[in-house]
Design a protein around this motif. Structure first.
Motif, PDB file in Angstrom:
ATOM      1  N   THR A 102      43.502  32.322  34.319  1.00 22.03           N
ATOM      2  CA  THR A 102      43.020  33.280  35.312  1.00 22.03           C
ATOM      3  C   THR A 102      41.506  33.177  35.398  1.00 22.03           C
ATOM      4  O   THR A 102      40.876  32.416  34.663  1.00 22.03           O
ATOM      5  CB  THR A 102      43.453  34.719  34.947  1.00 22.03           C
ATOM      6  N   ASP A 106      38.711  38.399  36.285  1.00 27.03           N
ATOM      7  CA  ASP A 106      39.924  39.161  36.013  1.00 27.03           C
ATOM      8  C   ASP A 106      40.127  39.384  34.522  1.00 27.03           C
ATOM      9  O   ASP A 106      40.424  40.501  34.074  1.00 27.03           O
ATOM     10  CB  ASP A 106      41.138  38.429  36.589  1.00 27.03           C
ATOM     11  N   GLY A 158      43.065  33.241  39.670  1.00 25.59           N
ATOM     12  CA  GLY A 158      43.805  34.228  38.911  1.00 25.59           C
ATOM     13  C   GLY A 158      45.316  34.031  39.022  1.00 25.59           C
ATOM     14  O   GLY A 158      45.831  33.644  40.062  1.00 25.59           O
ATOM     15  N   ASN A 163      46.796  37.255  33.657  1.00 22.88           N
ATOM     16  CA  ASN A 163      46.466  38.679  33.604  1.00 22.88           C
ATOM     17  C   ASN A 163      47.308  39.419  32.554  1.00 22.88           C
ATOM     18  O   ASN A 163      46.843  40.374  31.941  1.00 22.88           O
ATOM     19  CB  ASN A 163      46.655  39.314  34.976  1.00 22.88           C
TER      20      ASN A 163
END
Length: 316
Positions: A102, A106, A158, A163
């Motif tokens: 990512t 983020d 991302g 995440n």
């Protein structure tokens, strides 16, 4: 003769000065970590392999510093540092791997949501009081952090997997902060830093062995970048652990909200990750809120700080 009562005014001034120095140390740490996030993304090693090399090299470095200062690792220091060391190993493992999947923005921003979790335990564990204005400022800064991540472009690279890993790093990062604050009640800064890094390296080694990732850097150039990772963000950890002695965890934790601002700004020239006007505005909100919070904590509220006892083995 009756004992002379302590000079409360002088004591408060001393505590205010120590807290201010702690804020400065924590701020420098955040800048170092912001640069470190970009270094970790730049180094061409899988996340867990990079984490393991960073931890073993860091453990050697901090153990040598401890020996130069006349100290040594002990079973007691390793035992007391174990919770922070395990949490730190999980944090760097999750976080370094997330950076490979990512964007720097983020990953940094998700981990920066830590202050919201720290608020849940700061009062019960450390007796720290949070005023309603402080909560509002922390909320505004957190909203600004959310604005930076919402404004990030898909072109920055991302992914959902990255995440999710960053969310795991967030939980480990919160545990590490709380465990470090607790350990600093009984260990001097360098004792704790060296011990936790050794514990983290030992804990992560079987995980990397099981994953089949390379155990050593492929060349001297990569080794040099890893050494830089140890010196800069590793030095930031040393400063932050020093700050834990005299600075409330609510303050040090909230200052980490500045980390994604530093990391995202540096990712622009290093990786060409785009920054929109909305992200820039959100960064300004974060910085402004943190500045107001620091100003409040450095004022009259600082007189209410109850510092941790200074370890007897730590020189002045």
């Amino acid at each position: 003769m009756p004992r002379r009562p302590p000079d409360r005014g002088r004591y408060r001034r001393l505590m205010r000065q120590r807290a201010t120095l702690g804020v400065v140390a924590a701020t420098v740490s955040v800048v170092a970590w912001g640069l470190g996030n970009n270094l970790a993304k730049y180094i061409r090693l899988p996340g867990n392999s990079l984490a393991l090399n960073r931890l073993w090299l860091g453990s050697v470095w901090f153990a040598l510093l401890l020996m130069v200062r006349g100290g040594r690792l002990s079973w007691r220091s390793l035992r007391l540092a174990a919770p922070g060391g395990i949490a730190f190993a999980l944090d760097v493992s999750f976080f370094f791997t997330s950076l490979k999947h990512t964007s720097v923005a983020d990953a940094s921003i998700i981990s920066a949501l830590q202050p919201a979790l720290v608020l849940l335990v700061a009062g019960r564990l450390f007796g720290e009081r949070v005023g309603s204005r402080d909560i509002v400022l922390i909320g505004v800064a957190t909203a600004g952090v959310g604005g930076v991540v919402l404004g990030s472009s898909a072109a920055a690279g991302g992914t959902l997997y990255g995440n999710v890993l960053a969310t795991g790093a967030l939980l480990a990062w919160t545990w590490y902060f709380v465990a470090s604050k607790q350990a600093r009640r009984k260990l001097a800064t360098l004792d704790y830093q060296a011990s936790l890094t050794v514990v983290a390296a030992i804990f992560l080694t079987p995980i990397v062995l099981a994953s089949g990732q390379p155990l050593a850097p492929p060349d001297l150039s990569t080794f040099g970048w890893i050494a830089l990772l140890v010196l800069i963000p590793g030095g930031g950890h040393l400063l932050m652990n020093w700050a834990h002695e005299s600075t409330p965890i609510i303050m040090t934790s909230t200052l980490t909200l500045g980390l994604p601002v530093v990391a995202t700004a540096l990712a622009v020239p290093i990786f060409g990750e785009p920054v929109t006007w909305f992200q820039s505005l959100s960064m300004a909100v974060v910085i402004g809120s943190l500045a107001l919070l620091v100003g409040r904590q450095s004022g009259s509220e600082a007189e209410e700080l109850i510092p941790l006892p200074r370890p007897v083995d730590e020189p002045g």
